[in-house]
Motif scaffolding. Structure first.
Motif, PDB file in Angstrom:
ATOM      1  N   UNK A 246      49.705  45.892  50.435  1.00 48.24           N
ATOM      2  CA  UNK A 246      48.309  46.064  50.806  1.00 48.24           C
ATOM      3  C   UNK A 246      47.540  46.604  49.594  1.00 48.24           C
ATOM      4  N   UNK A 247      46.336  46.059  49.358  1.00 45.74           N
ATOM      5  CA  UNK A 247      45.567  46.346  48.153  1.00 45.74           C
ATOM      6  C   UNK A 247      44.360  47.216  48.503  1.00 45.74           C
ATOM      7  N   UNK A 248      44.150  48.270  47.724  1.00 47.00           N
ATOM      8  CA  UNK A 248      43.060  49.208  47.938  1.00 47.00           C
ATOM      9  C   UNK A 248      42.152  49.184  46.710  1.00 47.00           C
ATOM     10  N   UNK A 249      40.841  49.038  46.925  1.00 57.51           N
ATOM     11  CA  UNK A 249      39.902  48.933  45.812  1.00 57.51           C
ATOM     12  C   UNK A 249      38.797  49.973  45.961  1.00 57.51           C
ATOM     13  N   UNK A 250      38.604  50.786  44.919  1.00 60.29           N
ATOM     14  CA  UNK A 250      37.500  51.732  44.876  1.00 60.29           C
ATOM     15  C   UNK A 250      36.232  50.974  44.501  1.00 60.29           C
ATOM     16  N   UNK A 251      35.388  50.741  45.498  1.00 61.16           N
ATOM     17  CA  UNK A 251      34.153  49.968  45.324  1.00 61.16           C
ATOM     18  C   UNK A 251      33.041  50.956  44.988  1.00 61.16           C
ATOM     19  N   UNK A 252      32.987  51.336  43.738  1.00 66.83           N
ATOM     20  CA  UNK A 252      32.236  52.498  43.261  1.00 66.83           C
ATOM     21  C   UNK A 252      30.763  52.483  43.646  1.00 66.83           C
ATOM     22  N   UNK A 253      30.066  51.431  43.320  1.00 65.63           N
ATOM     23  CA  UNK A 253      28.619  51.417  43.530  1.00 65.63           C
ATOM     24  C   UNK A 253      28.235  51.129  44.982  1.00 65.63           C
ATOM     25  N   UNK A 254      29.203  50.710  45.798  1.00 63.07           N
ATOM     26  CA  UNK A 254      28.967  50.539  47.230  1.00 63.07           C
ATOM     27  C   UNK A 254      29.434  51.748  48.040  1.00 63.07           C
ATOM     28  N   UNK A 255      29.898  52.791  47.358  1.00 62.38           N
ATOM     29  CA  UNK A 255      30.302  54.044  48.013  1.00 62.38           C
ATOM     30  C   UNK A 255      31.319  53.822  49.130  1.00 62.38           C
ATOM     31  N   UNK A 256      32.379  53.091  48.836  1.00 60.60           N
ATOM     32  CA  UNK A 256      33.392  52.818  49.850  1.00 60.60           C
ATOM     33  C   UNK A 256      34.712  52.425  49.201  1.00 60.60           C
ATOM     34  N   UNK A 257      35.761  52.513  49.994  1.00 58.62           N
ATOM     35  CA  UNK A 257      37.060  51.958  49.629  1.00 58.62           C
ATOM     36  C   UNK A 257      37.274  50.726  50.498  1.00 58.62           C
ATOM     37  N   UNK A 258      37.645  49.607  49.875  1.00 62.53           N
ATOM     38  CA  UNK A 258      37.945  48.403  50.640  1.00 62.53           C
ATOM     39  C   UNK A 258      39.453  48.150  50.614  1.00 62.53           C
ATOM     40  N   UNK A 259      39.963  47.585  51.719  1.00 64.12           N
ATOM     41  CA  UNK A 259      41.390  47.333  51.883  1.00 64.12           C
ATOM     42  C   UNK A 259      41.591  45.843  52.121  1.00 64.12           C
ATOM     43  N   UNK A 260      42.606  45.274  51.433  1.00 64.41           N
ATOM     44  CA  UNK A 260      42.844  43.836  51.471  1.00 64.41           C
ATOM     45  C   UNK A 260      44.314  43.531  51.733  1.00 64.41           C
ATOM     46  N   UNK A 261      44.551  42.356  52.291  1.00 61.85           N
ATOM     47  CA  UNK A 261      45.910  41.874  52.492  1.00 61.85           C
ATOM     48  C   UNK A 261      46.479  41.371  51.166  1.00 61.85           C
ATOM     49  N   UNK A 262      47.740  40.919  51.209  1.00 63.76           N
ATOM     50  CA  UNK A 262      48.427  40.496  49.992  1.00 63.76           C
ATOM     51  C   UNK A 262      47.703  39.378  49.256  1.00 63.76           C
ATOM     52  N   UNK A 263      47.026  38.506  50.009  1.00 65.50           N
ATOM     53  CA  UNK A 263      46.347  37.364  49.401  1.00 65.50           C
ATOM     54  C   UNK A 263      44.893  37.644  49.060  1.00 65.50           C
ATOM     55  N   UNK A 264      44.473  38.911  49.195  1.00 66.38           N
ATOM     56  CA  UNK A 264      43.111  39.265  48.879  1.00 66.38           C
ATOM     57  C   UNK A 264      42.133  39.108  50.020  1.00 66.38           C
ATOM     58  N   UNK A 265      42.650  38.895  51.236  1.00 65.70           N
ATOM     59  CA  UNK A 265      41.780  38.789  52.408  1.00 65.70           C
ATOM     60  C   UNK A 265      41.351  40.181  52.863  1.00 65.70           C
ATOM     61  N   UNK A 266      40.085  40.321  53.171  1.00 58.54           N
ATOM     62  CA  UNK A 266      39.527  41.611  53.586  1.00 58.54           C
ATOM     63  C   UNK A 266      40.156  42.078  54.892  1.00 58.54           C
ATOM     64  N   UNK A 267      40.523  43.378  54.940  1.00 57.84           N
ATOM     65  CA  UNK A 267      41.062  43.990  56.157  1.00 57.84           C
ATOM     66  C   UNK A 267      40.055  44.970  56.744  1.00 57.84           C
ATOM     67  N   UNK A 268      39.654  45.957  55.948  1.00 58.43           N
ATOM     68  CA  UNK A 268      38.729  46.975  56.457  1.00 58.43           C
ATOM     69  C   UNK A 268      38.111  47.728  55.295  1.00 58.43           C
ATOM     70  N   UNK A 269      37.205  48.630  55.608  1.00 54.68           N
ATOM     71  CA  UNK A 269      36.623  49.517  54.613  1.00 54.68           C
ATOM     72  C   UNK A 269      36.696  50.943  55.126  1.00 54.68           C
ATOM     73  N   UNK A 270      36.701  51.888  54.192  1.00 54.16           N
ATOM     74  CA  UNK A 270      36.644  53.312  54.501  1.00 54.16           C
ATOM     75  C   UNK A 270      35.423  53.864  53.792  1.00 54.16           C
ATOM     76  N   UNK A 271      34.535  54.515  54.537  1.00 51.94           N
ATOM     77  CA  UNK A 271      33.291  55.040  53.947  1.00 51.94           C
ATOM     78  C   UNK A 271      33.278  56.559  53.872  1.00 51.94           C
TER      79      UNK A 271
END
Length: 349
Positions: A246-271
């Motif tokens: 599972x991939x976690x990305x710090x989306x700095x300018x959107x003030x959130x963490x996004x979470x993705x599946x193995x293929x880069x498909x969006x799962x959820x966000x944490x705000x």
């Protein structure tokens, strides 16, 4: 505690670590965190130029037990050093990222000093390596750094729009990437991660995407585009991958963490779900006037949200640590396994 479940993934907020402090039990503009043994954490404080003494590594535990500090201010005679000047041992001026080797020695990139600084886990100065330039083994504004299973270092060479691989003592091994928007090209890359299979993920900051490569730098995939929607980014700064891919990305300018599946498909966000940390509570209890001012303040509910999340780390216990830079703290979450999901669905969690 907040628990959210989206598309099969559940993340539970557990606690917050830190408060704004120039030294001691707090952080000042934290930018990166590394996890060591026995729940030890090493937090990079980039601080600000007018407080060089605040540029340091704070050492604490996941439970917010304070251990100490590593490093010192990076000034000579109170003035900012020029590039190329000899820096004093253990100086940090613009520390950017941190990684650990198998012995838990610390390797810290420094954008201003254009080098990688090395410390032992006890804070002893071990030296530094790096030279400025665009040739093999040289770099311009080193940013993200991570370690592979053989203690080699992959370093994001931001100014040269590439990734370089070194031995841990600074011997050049290989490089990949160039400036551009095509596959395998970068525009001011920043964060980097190596997954459990040895593949490399790079946060391609100005291209607003994540790219994945083989250990020898062959392009595998990319995901993300500019925007504010699900799966879109506005200046992603860091990337982490857990043991399940599972991939976690710090989306700095959107003030959130996004979470993705193995293929880069969006799962959820944490705000963000932050509460006061133990260090924060301690400070308020010692300062009754400050506590009273908080009690009568309006809009404090906004404190729980992420503001400029710049780093993310995930450990093998499925704990996620988000470096909340502009609020001087780390927000901590746990990914719940399927067993706990069943308990939660049955109302027993």
């Amino acid at each position: 505690m907040t628990t959210s479940r989206v598309q099969g993934a559940t993340f539970r907020y557990t606690h917050t670590i830190g408060r704004g402090e120039e030294a001691g039990t707090g952080f000042k503009n934290p930018v990166s965190v590394a996890r060591g043994e026995n729940d030890v954490m090493y937090v990079v404080n980039r601080a600000y130029d007018y407080r060089a003494d605040s540029k340091r590594i704070t050492v604490c535990t996941v439970d917010e037990d304070y251990i100490g500090e590593i490093g010192n201010g990076g000034r000579l005679g109170g003035e900012m050093m020029d590039v190329g000047e000899d820096a004093s041992d253990s100086s940090l001026v613009w520390p950017t990222d941190i990684t650990l080797d198998k012995d838990e020695n610390l390797y810290i990139t420094d954008e201003w000093l254009q080098r990688v600084a090395m410390f032992s886990r006890d804070g002893d100065w071990l030296g530094a390596w790096g030279t400025v330039g665009d040739g093999d083994g040289q770099f311009d504004k080193p940013a993200g750094i991570t370690t592979d299973s053989e203690d080699n270092m992959y370093l994001v060479d931001t100014g040269n729009n590439r990734v370089q691989k070194f031995t841990k003592d600074g011997k050049f091994l290989m490089k990949f990437g160039a400036r551009g928007v095509g596959d395998g090209q970068f525009n001011m890359p920043w964060g980097i991660e190596i997954d459990h299979e040895g593949n490399i993920f790079v946060a391609d900051w100005r291209n607003d995407r994540i790219q994945k490569f083989t250990p020898d730098g062959q392009f595998l995939m990319k995901f993300g585009s500019s925007g504010k929607g699900d799966g879109e980014f506005s200046r992603p700064t860091d990337v982490a991958v857990d043991k399940e891919g599972i991939i976690y990305v710090a989306d700095w300018n959107n003030d959130r963490l996004q979470v993705f599946d193995l293929d880069g498909s969006f799962i959820t966000e944490i705000i963000g779900d932050a509460t006061l940390s133990k260090w924060g509570v301690t400070k308020l209890e010692a300062n009754p006037e400050m506590k009273l001012e908080r009690e009568i303040s309006q809009g404090l509910e906004r404190e729980r949200f992420l503001r400029g999340p710049i780093g993310v780390t995930v450990d093998d216990d499925d704990r996620v640590f988000i470096v909340d830079s502009q609020r001087n703290r780390i927000q901590c979450y746990r990914k719940l396994p399927p067993f706990f999901l069943g308990l939660y669905d049955g109302g027993r969690l």
